[in-house]
Design a protein around this motif. Structure first.
Motif, PDB file in Angstrom:
ATOM      1  N   LEU A   7       2.804  -5.597   4.247  1.00 53.53           N
ATOM      2  CA  LEU A   7       3.445  -4.659   3.338  1.00 53.53           C
ATOM      3  C   LEU A   7       4.792  -4.226   3.891  1.00 53.53           C
ATOM      4  O   LEU A   7       5.804  -4.209   3.189  1.00 53.53           O
ATOM      5  CB  LEU A   7       2.531  -3.447   3.127  1.00 53.53           C
ATOM      6  CG  LEU A   7       3.067  -2.289   2.284  1.00 53.53           C
ATOM      7  CD1 LEU A   7       3.527  -2.774   0.931  1.00 53.53           C
ATOM      8  CD2 LEU A   7       1.994  -1.219   2.125  1.00 53.53           C
ATOM      9  N   ALA A  44      -2.204  -5.306  -4.537  1.00 55.69           N
ATOM     10  CA  ALA A  44      -1.017  -5.050  -5.352  1.00 55.69           C
ATOM     11  C   ALA A  44      -1.395  -4.925  -6.821  1.00 55.69           C
ATOM     12  O   ALA A  44      -2.276  -5.638  -7.311  1.00 55.69           O
ATOM     13  CB  ALA A  44       0.003  -6.173  -5.173  1.00 55.69           C
ATOM     14  N   CYS A  46       1.076  -4.821 -10.197  1.00 52.18           N
ATOM     15  CA  CYS A  46       2.468  -4.915 -10.631  1.00 52.18           C
ATOM     16  C   CYS A  46       2.495  -5.083 -12.145  1.00 52.18           C
ATOM     17  O   CYS A  46       1.813  -5.959 -12.679  1.00 52.18           O
ATOM     18  CB  CYS A  46       3.165  -6.116  -9.982  1.00 52.18           C
ATOM     19  SG  CYS A  46       2.802  -6.327  -8.231  1.00 52.18           S
ATOM     20  N   LEU A  91       5.707  -1.379  -9.284  1.00 54.13           N
ATOM     21  CA  LEU A  91       4.839  -1.918  -8.249  1.00 54.13           C
ATOM     22  C   LEU A  91       4.005  -0.839  -7.582  1.00 54.13           C
ATOM     23  O   LEU A  91       4.484   0.264  -7.333  1.00 54.13           O
ATOM     24  CB  LEU A  91       5.684  -2.608  -7.162  1.00 54.13           C
ATOM     25  CG  LEU A  91       6.731  -3.614  -7.616  1.00 54.13           C
ATOM     26  CD1 LEU A  91       7.617  -4.003  -6.439  1.00 54.13           C
ATOM     27  CD2 LEU A  91       6.059  -4.838  -8.195  1.00 54.13           C
ATOM     28  N   PHE A  93       1.492  -0.978  -4.143  1.00 52.53           N
ATOM     29  CA  PHE A  93       0.866  -1.703  -3.040  1.00 52.53           C
ATOM     30  C   PHE A  93       0.009  -0.719  -2.255  1.00 52.53           C
ATOM     31  O   PHE A  93       0.391   0.442  -2.072  1.00 52.53           O
ATOM     32  CB  PHE A  93       1.912  -2.285  -2.077  1.00 52.53           C
ATOM     33  CG  PHE A  93       2.881  -3.243  -2.705  1.00 52.53           C
ATOM     34  CD1 PHE A  93       2.500  -4.078  -3.740  1.00 52.53           C
ATOM     35  CD2 PHE A  93       4.187  -3.315  -2.244  1.00 52.53           C
ATOM     36  CE1 PHE A  93       3.393  -4.965  -4.305  1.00 52.53           C
ATOM     37  CE2 PHE A  93       5.097  -4.199  -2.802  1.00 52.53           C
ATOM     38  CZ  PHE A  93       4.702  -5.027  -3.839  1.00 52.53           C
TER      39      PHE A  93
END
Length: 292
Positions: A7, A44, A46, A91, A93
């Motif tokens: 990351l 993730a 997105c 996004l 994460f």
């Protein structure tokens, strides 16, 4: 050219200094992407908010447009191919250990059945559901900026709730799946994840069948039904993805990569790579301008 395996490394490419166990983007336009395939070591989510992107995930190509979103698990191999000028994506994460802290079931994410393609899913949401996801991510972004005593706990709960919303959205498309079929799908997902975790050391179908406590024949049947592929094909595709990632690291020689992937020789690795790509590992590096 380099490999993005964490990351922190991924965000560093965009000049973002993040040492937290999670990250929520601003949703602004992204103007540059890694040139080479990279393996993620984080979860993730997105969602495309405008424009489109052509992307390769675990050797499969997709076009993602507005309201489409990707949810993926660690070890997924990503390669960006082309984006439109108006492309924007929101996004999220996060590290699994961050999410499951204080949760007794360590397989809670797997139980959500978020990854219908082994380690990822691409879903097209209607504008209403896309807006729901974006609003949740926007809330997390605002909370991250206003650091407080319970910010981490709030973000953790928000991510968990968001994943449940996504799981519910996906499950609506599979309401007719009975419990027996869900069990078979779960077995396939566990097989796929085991392959990703052990690909550098194990390529035997018998090994994975043993780990899952099923016969080779039954594993072949389940994998074929779930993916249209044989376990050997899944293993080879995963191995090819790993080869792409390692070839993207200019500090590794082709000999070292062949050894890392447990090939008997450099020529054996070359034959394997050329079988699926039509060019040699060295030619791939030349094509991608990877200087060693």
């Amino acid at each position: 050219m380099r490999t993005y395996e964490s990351l922190h490394d991924t965000l560093s490419f965009y000049s973002i200094n993040c040492h937290e166990s999670y990250y929520v983007s601003s949703g602004k336009a992204i103007f540059s992407f890694p040139d080479l395939p990279f393996r993620m070591d984080y979860y993730a989510l997105c969602i495309c908010t405008s424009g489109e992107i052509n992307i390769e995930i675990d050797n499969q190509k997709y076009r993602v447009e507005a309201n489409d979103f990707l949810v993926s698990a660690p070890s997924t191999v990503i390669k960006f191919l082309h984006t439109s000028e108006n492309f924007k994506m929101q996004l999220l994460f996060f590290d699994k250990n961050f999410l499951i802290k204080n949760i007794s079931n360590p397989f809670i994410i797997e139980k959500m059945n978020l990854f219908n393609k082994g380690s990822y899913s691409i879903i097209t949401a209607d504008p209403k559901n896309a807006s729901l996801i974006l609003n949740s991510m926007g809330y997390m972004k605002r909370k991250t900026k206003r650091k407080g005593k319970f910010t981490e706990e709030i973000i953790r709960a928000s991510i968990f709730n968001l994943l449940l919303e996504v799981a519910e959205l996906m499950n609506k498309e599979n309401d007719n799946t009975d419990e027996k079929e869900e069990g078979k799908k779960d077995l396939f997902l566990r097989f796929h994840q085991l392959v990703k975790e052990n690909i550098q050391h194990q390529r035997s179908v018998q090994y994975y069948a043993g780990q899952l406590f099923v016969s080779n024949k039954y594993l072949i049947e389940i994998v074929k039904k779930s993916s249209g592929k044989t376990p050997h094909q899944i293993i080879d595709e995963t191995l090819l993805g790993e080869a792409y990632v390692l070839l993207g690291n200019p500090h590794l020689t082709i000999s070292e990569i062949a050894f890392e992937l447990r090939f008997n020789s450099v020529s054996a690795f070359g034959r394997f790579f050329k079988k699926y790509t039509s060019y040699s590992p060295s030619q791939y590096r030349i094509n991608e301008n990877i200087q060693t």
